[in-house]
Design a protein around this motif. Structure first.
Motif, PDB file in Angstrom:
ATOM      1  N   MET A   1      -6.684   4.164   6.000  1.00  0.00           N
ATOM      2  CA  MET A   1      -6.422   2.822   6.514  1.00  0.00           C
ATOM      3  C   MET A   1      -7.742   2.204   6.967  1.00  0.00           C
TER       4      MET A   1
ATOM      5  N   GLY B   1      -6.241  -2.548   9.350  1.00  0.00           N
ATOM      6  CA  GLY B   1      -4.850  -2.125   9.192  1.00  0.00           C
ATOM      7  C   GLY B   1      -4.343  -2.121   7.765  1.00  0.00           C
ATOM      8  N   ARG B   2      -5.207  -2.375   6.800  1.00  0.00           N
ATOM      9  CA  ARG B   2      -4.738  -2.355   5.410  1.00  0.00           C
ATOM     10  C   ARG B   2      -4.935  -0.974   4.794  1.00  0.00           C
ATOM     11  N   ILE B   3      -4.130  -0.706   3.762  1.00  0.00           N
ATOM     12  CA  ILE B   3      -4.228   0.570   3.054  1.00  0.00           C
ATOM     13  C   ILE B   3      -5.517   0.604   2.236  1.00  0.00           C
TER      14      ILE B   3
ATOM     15  N   TRP C   1      -1.890   5.669   6.999  1.00  0.00           N
ATOM     16  CA  TRP C   1      -1.895   4.703   8.109  1.00  0.00           C
ATOM     17  C   TRP C   1      -1.138   5.222   9.315  1.00  0.00           C
TER      18      TRP C   1
END
Lengths: 414, 414
Positions: free
Chosen positions: A139, A143-145, A98
């Motif tokens: 990412m 915005g999440r892994i 990210w």
């Protein structure tokens, strides 16, 4: 000066001593004047541990949270390798998925890399810093892994190499290269100096599991020179390159590059299928809908009764589901009996050399026939011939073919 | 409807079963109609494992990379708790330190929370989703992962509670509240229903290690109502609140709230220090420069010779460094002998009630004197009196004081 990506798998990262060993290897490339990005896996066993936590909490875990959990494994090794590099005087820092970011699409737990932002990476490399990048993660747009699915670290390495226009992507593993066949079966198997992307794809998908198939496909599309080599010794490994490089440098190349085998196939036969237009479609359409990958297909010539037998293979793991699907479709297909056999294996000869040489397949069939090995099905591609045989004969078939094509170590110059 | 922060420590998160237990506790608050954010620690032992990896790679590890490594522990438990909550029908998702973000200042490995962006958090809570937040971590201005230093998860919880204007911050631990003293020394110690921030600060800093001191200071400044309770049973815990709440509700409050002790003090004496202006400054200035925390100080009356003895305490861990500093400053200070004694301990009585009551300290001195316990040094604050005694008498001193102030369970109503 070259730009190099070095990728180290879980066995190479298993514990502090091995991470320090990896750091020393990286230092050598840096001292040779190269710009280096390192892609790392989690410590061997760690991803399994994290995955089983998720499964224990719930077999139906949310893949977005699964990604948060399992991405931690590579995060840890990235930080530790950065520390190990700094400790021996090599400027380094970790760049998490990210942080670069490595943008992915296609949801969680099996995401695909869409684009890698190389601005921070280029700046770090230009400043003489080694960039340590956790493999297997990225990412999502929100915005999440995300993670790329198991084995995805090879793909991460190739994607990073493509994005930063690396001269080479070195994949360090616990084997020292790609062999003409499985050395446990044929002790005289030879390590290949070079293999083409396409050969590697065929060798990987049929059983020689050195590199994740997806990463090879990506390397081919992006034209990334990949080298497979051992992190535990200093011998050169196997280069995976385009056709052009092979033809330029190896005029005396063998017809056949390698022999692969795969015991994870199951054979299904439907007897007395009506021999009319659409009959075969009625078999394979429901399997395709169920996302089952059918591999080899043989349709016998029609019986006098106007019906025929159809035989094909599916991956062993999908056998039960396949039988379900076919049982439900019985009336529509109109077969008499549904028979299956797991006592089969697929043996393949692979080589770009066969493109321009007739008679390659004939040698295969004759060699197997001389040993009394019965061929139950055949598929061919431009650079591969595969046969389905009784599983008990697998090792014998691999050995006699290895000799027949002149691949034994004492037959040819490596 | 209330807004609640629930914080679970490492013991509560140690393994899948305990995480599922935590999920059920959270579900109860959600079903009671509350909006809930949960702050979690890493599984017990995990942070130690990650820290020792760093130390093994290099004792002089880069704190920025150390943060990358150790933050992984809370990342794992956050994802697992989110899965556990979803599995029992509670909408939930994890929000990592860099995702909210939790902005920190003050560098790595010992960062301080500067500001928490609550926009995403508020939206999630308003949508009826439980927010699971890894404790102990945040993000620096440059986008890198930071950690707050050991024990920082309590601080994270209080900071989140302050930012989201929570009605309560429940800290679940492996003890069920704050006691009048260590129950291992005084089995008749009572659990306190309420304790003020200031009392808690004194009790924590002198040995009753239930809550991280920093988190109590933050709760006091931000006026966050904190409750300490056990994650393994359902009894109410101890509320940590402002003075006003105590005085309103407990007219019959004890003079003394609790007795603390601390064996980690070392006593240093300098003999024959010249009794002239600036002499004391010449002792404590170099210690302050070396960042050594001096606690209790006693200056004897001047000898006939025009010199005096000065005695003070430092934390045991800083004794060696203190002796170094003082040896180097010997000429400047002008003492004759440098003597130290580690066989001492500090016993303290703590209570807001002593503010308005003279004679509290006198009871302490008399009680100890009656048992033949010699007082080597004294310090007082508005709500605390501490004495330095010989270490062997610690437990006896705590027990007789506990009884003398009417704290034993059979003496007073809890």
């Amino acid at each position: 000066m070259a730009r190099i990506v070095m990728k180290f798998g879980g066995t190479s990262m298993a514990g502090v001593e091995r991470i320090q060993n990896v750091a020393r290897r990286v230092k050598r490339e840096v001292e040779a004047g190269h710009q280096v990005a390192v892609v790392v896996s989690a410590m061997a066993g760690e991803t399994d541990r994290l995955v089983s936590f998720c499964r224990e909490v719930s077999p139906l875990y949310d893949p977005a949270e699964y990604d948060v959990v399992v991405a931690a494994g590579e995060q840890v090794t990235s930080g530790l390798l950065a520390i190990a590099l700094q400790t021996i005087g090599v400027p380094a820092r970790s760049w998490l998925g990210w942080q670069l970011p490595i943008g992915t699409v296609g949801g969680h737990a099996a995401a695909r890399i869409e684009e890698i932002d190389t601005r921070a990476l280029d700046a770090a490399l230009a400043a003489g810093e080694v960039a340590v990048i956790p493999g297997f993660q990225g990412m999502a747009e929100n915005g999440r892994i995300t993670t790329l699915g198991r084995g995805g670290s090879d793909t991460s390495a190739v994607a990073v190499a493509a994005a930063m226009k690396a001269d080479r992507c070195d994949i360090y593993t616990d084997v020292d290269g790609v062999y003409t066949t499985d050395p446990r079966i044929v002790p005289r198997a030879r390590k290949l100096q070079k293999v083409t992307y396409e050969e590697m794809l065929e060798l990987a998908s049929v059983g020689a599991k050195v590199l994740q198939t997806r990463s090879v496909g990506l390397a081919m599309r992006e034209n990334v020179r990949v080298q497979v080599l051992s992190s535990f010794d200093d011998r050169p490994g196997t280069m995976i390159v385009g056709d052009d490089e092979i033809e330029e440098s190896e005029m005396e190349r063998q017809l056949i590059t390698g022999i692969a085998h795969d015991k994870n196939e199951a054979k299904i036969t439907l007897t007395d299928v009506p021999d009319r237009p659409g009959a075969v479609a009625s078999i394979f359409a429901p399997l395709a809908e169920a996302n089952i990958n059918v591999d080899m297909i043989v349709q016998n010539i029609a019986h006098d009764t106007g019906s025929t037998d159809v035989t094909f293979t599916v991956p062993m793991a999908e056998l039960a589901r396949s039988l379900d699907v076919l049982t439900q479709a019985r009336e529509r297909i109109g077969y008499t009996r549904l028979v299956h056999d797991t006592n089969v294996s697929k043996v393949s000869i692979v080589g770009v050399g066969m493109r321009s040489n007739a008679g390659v397949a004939a040698t295969m069939f004759r060699t197997l026939g001389e040993r009394g090995i019965n061929i139950q099905a055949i598929t061919t591609s431009e650079i591969k011939v595969s046969v389905l045989i009784e599983e008990d004969y697998t090792e014998l078939a691999v050995r006699v073919l290895h000799t027949a094509y002149g691949l034994d170590a004492d037959q040819a110059a490596a």
